[in-house]
Write a protein that holds these residues in place. Structure first.
Motif, PDB file in Angstrom:
ATOM      1  N   LEU A   1      17.031 131.087 -69.456  1.00 14.72           N
ATOM      2  CA  LEU A   1      18.013 130.375 -70.269  1.00 14.72           C
ATOM      3  C   LEU A   1      19.055 129.712 -69.373  1.00 14.72           C
ATOM      4  N   SER A   2      19.469 130.405 -68.312  1.00 21.37           N
ATOM      5  CA  SER A   2      20.445 129.846 -67.377  1.00 21.37           C
ATOM      6  C   SER A   2      19.918 128.554 -66.755  1.00 21.37           C
ATOM      7  N   HIS A   3      18.658 128.560 -66.341  1.00 20.87           N
ATOM      8  CA  HIS A   3      18.063 127.357 -65.745  1.00 20.87           C
ATOM      9  C   HIS A   3      17.932 126.246 -66.779  1.00 20.87           C
ATOM     10  N   GLN A   4      17.487 126.611 -67.965  1.00 17.54           N
ATOM     11  CA  GLN A   4      17.300 125.627 -69.036  1.00 17.54           C
ATOM     12  C   GLN A   4      18.602 124.927 -69.394  1.00 17.54           C
ATOM     13  N   MET A   5      19.722 125.666 -69.321  1.00 13.70           N
ATOM     14  CA  MET A   5      21.018 125.099 -69.675  1.00 13.70           C
ATOM     15  C   MET A   5      21.755 124.514 -68.470  1.00 13.70           C
TER      16      MET A   5
ATOM     17  N   TYR B   1      22.587 125.989 -65.497  1.00 17.23           N
ATOM     18  CA  TYR B   1      23.486 126.864 -64.740  1.00 17.23           C
ATOM     19  C   TYR B   1      22.925 127.204 -63.358  1.00 17.23           C
ATOM     20  N   CYS B   2      21.602 127.350 -63.245  1.00 17.95           N
ATOM     21  CA  CYS B   2      21.016 127.740 -61.963  1.00 17.95           C
ATOM     22  C   CYS B   2      19.736 126.959 -61.711  1.00 17.95           C
ATOM     23  N   ASP B   3      19.247 127.037 -60.477  1.00 17.10           N
ATOM     24  CA  ASP B   3      18.020 126.317 -60.148  1.00 17.10           C
ATOM     25  C   ASP B   3      16.793 127.187 -60.414  1.00 17.10           C
ATOM     26  N   ALA B   4      15.635 126.576 -60.365  1.00 17.64           N
ATOM     27  CA  ALA B   4      14.382 127.269 -60.652  1.00 17.64           C
ATOM     28  C   ALA B   4      14.088 128.353 -59.621  1.00 17.64           C
ATOM     29  N   ALA B   5      14.529 128.140 -58.368  1.00 17.35           N
ATOM     30  CA  ALA B   5      14.274 129.125 -57.321  1.00 17.35           C
ATOM     31  C   ALA B   5      14.965 130.452 -57.627  1.00 17.35           C
ATOM     32  N   THR B   6      16.151 130.400 -58.211  1.00 16.56           N
ATOM     33  CA  THR B   6      16.863 131.630 -58.578  1.00 16.56           C
ATOM     34  C   THR B   6      16.102 132.396 -59.644  1.00 16.56           C
ATOM     35  N   VAL B   7      15.609 131.669 -60.632  1.00 20.12           N
ATOM     36  CA  VAL B   7      14.810 132.313 -61.688  1.00 20.12           C
ATOM     37  C   VAL B   7      13.572 132.966 -61.078  1.00 20.12           C
ATOM     38  N   GLU B   8      12.939 132.272 -60.146  1.00 15.87           N
ATOM     39  CA  GLU B   8      11.723 132.794 -59.529  1.00 15.87           C
ATOM     40  C   GLU B   8      12.013 134.064 -58.722  1.00 15.87           C
ATOM     41  N   ARG B   9      13.125 134.083 -57.974  1.00 17.95           N
ATOM     42  CA  ARG B   9      13.461 135.281 -57.187  1.00 17.95           C
ATOM     43  C   ARG B   9      13.721 136.481 -58.094  1.00 17.95           C
ATOM     44  N   ILE B  10      14.454 136.261 -59.170  1.00 11.57           N
ATOM     45  CA  ILE B  10      14.756 137.355 -60.097  1.00 11.57           C
ATOM     46  C   ILE B  10      13.479 137.872 -60.736  1.00 11.57           C
TER      47      ILE B  10
ATOM     48  N   ILE C   1      25.304 136.503 -70.668  1.00 12.58           N
ATOM     49  CA  ILE C   1      25.714 136.446 -69.267  1.00 12.58           C
ATOM     50  C   ILE C   1      24.688 135.555 -68.575  1.00 12.58           C
ATOM     51  N   LEU C   2      25.131 134.396 -68.093  1.00 13.54           N
ATOM     52  CA  LEU C   2      24.231 133.435 -67.472  1.00 13.54           C
ATOM     53  C   LEU C   2      24.486 133.362 -65.970  1.00 13.54           C
ATOM     54  N   VAL C   3      23.435 133.028 -65.235  1.00 14.42           N
ATOM     55  CA  VAL C   3      23.454 133.077 -63.772  1.00 14.42           C
ATOM     56  C   VAL C   3      23.719 131.696 -63.191  1.00 14.42           C
ATOM     57  N   HIS C   4      24.645 131.627 -62.230  1.00 16.97           N
ATOM     58  CA  HIS C   4      24.817 130.430 -61.408  1.00 16.97           C
ATOM     59  C   HIS C   4      23.990 130.562 -60.125  1.00 16.97           C
ATOM     60  N   THR C   5      24.302 131.586 -59.360  1.00 17.11           N
ATOM     61  CA  THR C   5      23.545 131.952 -58.163  1.00 17.11           C
ATOM     62  C   THR C   5      23.529 133.474 -58.108  1.00 17.11           C
ATOM     63  N   LEU C   6      22.732 134.037 -57.225  1.00 19.02           N
ATOM     64  CA  LEU C   6      22.751 135.486 -57.066  1.00 19.02           C
ATOM     65  C   LEU C   6      24.139 135.920 -56.625  1.00 19.02           C
ATOM     66  N   GLY C   7      24.738 136.831 -57.397  1.00 22.64           N
ATOM     67  CA  GLY C   7      26.086 137.295 -57.116  1.00 22.64           C
ATOM     68  C   GLY C   7      27.164 136.567 -57.883  1.00 22.64           C
ATOM     69  N   LYS C   8      26.797 135.544 -58.645  1.00 18.87           N
ATOM     70  CA  LYS C   8      27.784 134.798 -59.428  1.00 18.87           C
ATOM     71  C   LYS C   8      27.218 134.508 -60.815  1.00 18.87           C
ATOM     72  N   VAL C   9      27.857 135.098 -61.827  1.00 18.80           N
ATOM     73  CA  VAL C   9      27.430 134.895 -63.213  1.00 18.80           C
ATOM     74  C   VAL C   9      28.619 134.450 -64.046  1.00 18.80           C
TER      75      VAL C   9
ATOM     76  N   VAL D   1      13.682 129.360 -75.267  1.00 24.00           N
ATOM     77  CA  VAL D   1      13.352 130.462 -74.372  1.00 24.00           C
ATOM     78  C   VAL D   1      12.521 131.528 -75.091  1.00 24.00           C
ATOM     79  N   LEU D   2      12.862 131.772 -76.335  1.00 20.65           N
ATOM     80  CA  LEU D   2      12.224 132.876 -77.079  1.00 20.65           C
ATOM     81  C   LEU D   2      10.810 132.560 -77.511  1.00 20.65           C
ATOM     82  N   ILE D   3      10.456 131.282 -77.592  1.00 22.03           N
ATOM     83  CA  ILE D   3       9.105 130.930 -78.044  1.00 22.03           C
ATOM     84  C   ILE D   3       8.226 130.467 -76.898  1.00 22.03           C
ATOM     85  N   SER D   4       8.798 130.172 -75.712  1.00 22.91           N
ATOM     86  CA  SER D   4       7.996 129.705 -74.597  1.00 22.91           C
ATOM     87  C   SER D   4       7.429 130.868 -73.823  1.00 22.91           C
ATOM     88  N   LYS D   5       6.331 130.632 -73.153  1.00 23.46           N
ATOM     89  CA  LYS D   5       5.658 131.700 -72.394  1.00 23.46           C
ATOM     90  C   LYS D   5       6.085 131.645 -70.921  1.00 23.46           C
TER      91      LYS D   5
END
Length: 359
Positions: A279-283, A285-294, A333-341, A355-359
């Motif tokens: 959701l953070s990436h979609q809106m 707030y953060c890049d795709a790489a952050t989502v991938e690391r998490i 709580i949405l993510v900007h970068t690791l360590g910053k929300v 987000v809730l309907i996508s795979k």
């Protein structure tokens, strides 16, 4: 032994982290002085493992104890279970000088703390968490509660313990799925406040999963220190403490929709963290790489990342019933970068639905 202090004026207390702590409670917890009776609330299996040592430690401190057993599982964190404990206290005429002791995981800790906060308007209690999740999260900070069928932790109180006793020996008997569930909350701390911790979790997967004592001590101490700092800034969750709810908005909905039986709390939070990152990436707030690391780190610790298949509307309605919702607005709580929300007070429903309907 490591000692962390939570500074809350007259409600301050210590978190003790070490091994073989039960036998010397009287020496390690000065605030137990003057108490003579205790009630230990626990599960039958936990009592068999650690009950005798804890009872002996309390006796060494001059405190005679009895035990009340509650069945295992989130489904038993209810007013009905609280009534079982109240009945024992009332029938045995326990007074305000009675020590309540929570010996177990988050369910036992939350339930016992709730009873302690409400019996005769408050009696002292001790947190003795025996799961990784409860050691790094629910035992610290004074949030107590029971569940309602329509929502998790909806009936509760802020009530601080006299101390938190984290004996690392209890993790030796912890089932693998319970250990994984605890790792979800530790990953959460890395995301919300400590990128160095997140990197440490990435670099030490094998040692952590092998429960290397030095590595475990480091991640538990770091997690408790983070939570202590957050609680000191905002004890009653008026605003800043809500960063600790990263992953919990969706996670609580997952638990409620599955009747608190399909996923352990940490597993549901893991799913919620991935959903919140997406959701953070979609809106923006953060890049795709952050989502991938998490997502990758959560997966490496054997935790689930995919939402159970319920209609988006069912998730949204469950989130509206969550205690973090305000005036029909869903807080994330949405993510900007690791360590910053960032605490976002009103996430639009259309963004959530994607987000809730996508795979």
């Amino acid at each position: 032994m490591k000692v962390l202090r939570i500074d809350l004026a007259d409600r301050s207390y210590d978190i003790l982290i070490g091994q073989n702590l039960f036998g010397t409670l009287g020496d390690r917890v000065p605030s137990l002085a003057g108490l003579r009776r205790a009630v230990i609330v626990t599960h039958p299996s936990i009592r068999a493992l650690y009950g005798p040592a804890l009872e002996a430690g309390l006796k060494q401190a001059g405190i005679e104890s009895r035990v009340v057993e509650i069945p295992e599982g989130e489904a038993h964190k209810t007013l009905a279970s609280a009534e079982v404990v109240y009945d024992h206290l009332m029938k045995s005429a326990y007074d305000r000088n009675t020590l309540m002791v929570a010996l177990g995981g988050g369910v036992i800790g939350d339930l016992t703390g709730f009873v302690a906060a409400t019996y005769q308007r408050g009696v002292p209690f001790l947190q003795v968490p025996t799961t990784l999740l409860s050691q790094v999260d629910s035992s610290v900070g004074g949030k107590t509660a029971v569940n309602h069928p329509l929502g998790k932790n909806m009936i509760g109180a802020f009530y601080q313990p006299r101390a938190v006793i984290i004996d690392l020996n209890t993790l030796k008997t912890l089932p693998p799925d319970e250990f994984r569930a605890g790792m979800a909350e530790i990953i959460k701390y890395g995301v919300i406040e400590d990128p160095d911790l997140f990197q440490y979790l990435e670099d030490n997967v094998d040692a952590i999963q092998a429960q290397d004592p030095q590595t475990l001590t480091h991640i538990i101490e770091t997690s408790c220190a983070i939570k202590a700092r957050v609680v000191e800034k905002d004890e009653r969750e008026s605003n800043y403490r809500m960063v600790l709810n990263y992953g919990h908005t969706v996670g609580h909905a997952v638990e409620a929709l599955t009747g608190y039986t399909q996923f352990k709390h940490g597993e549901a939070v893991a799913i919620g963290m991935v959903a919140a990152a997406r959701l953070s990436h979609q809106m923006g707030y953060c890049d795709a790489a952050t989502v991938e690391r998490i997502t990758k780190l959560i997966d490496r610790y054997g935790l689930p990342t995919a939402l159970p298949e319920f209609p988006a509307r069912a998730y949204i309605e469950s989130m509206y019933r969550d205690k973090k919702a305000r005036e029909k607005k869903i807080r994330f709580i949405l993510v900007h970068t690791l360590g910053k929300v960032e605490i976002v007070d009103a996430v639009p429903e259309p963004e959530l639905e994607k987000v809730l309907i996508s795979k």
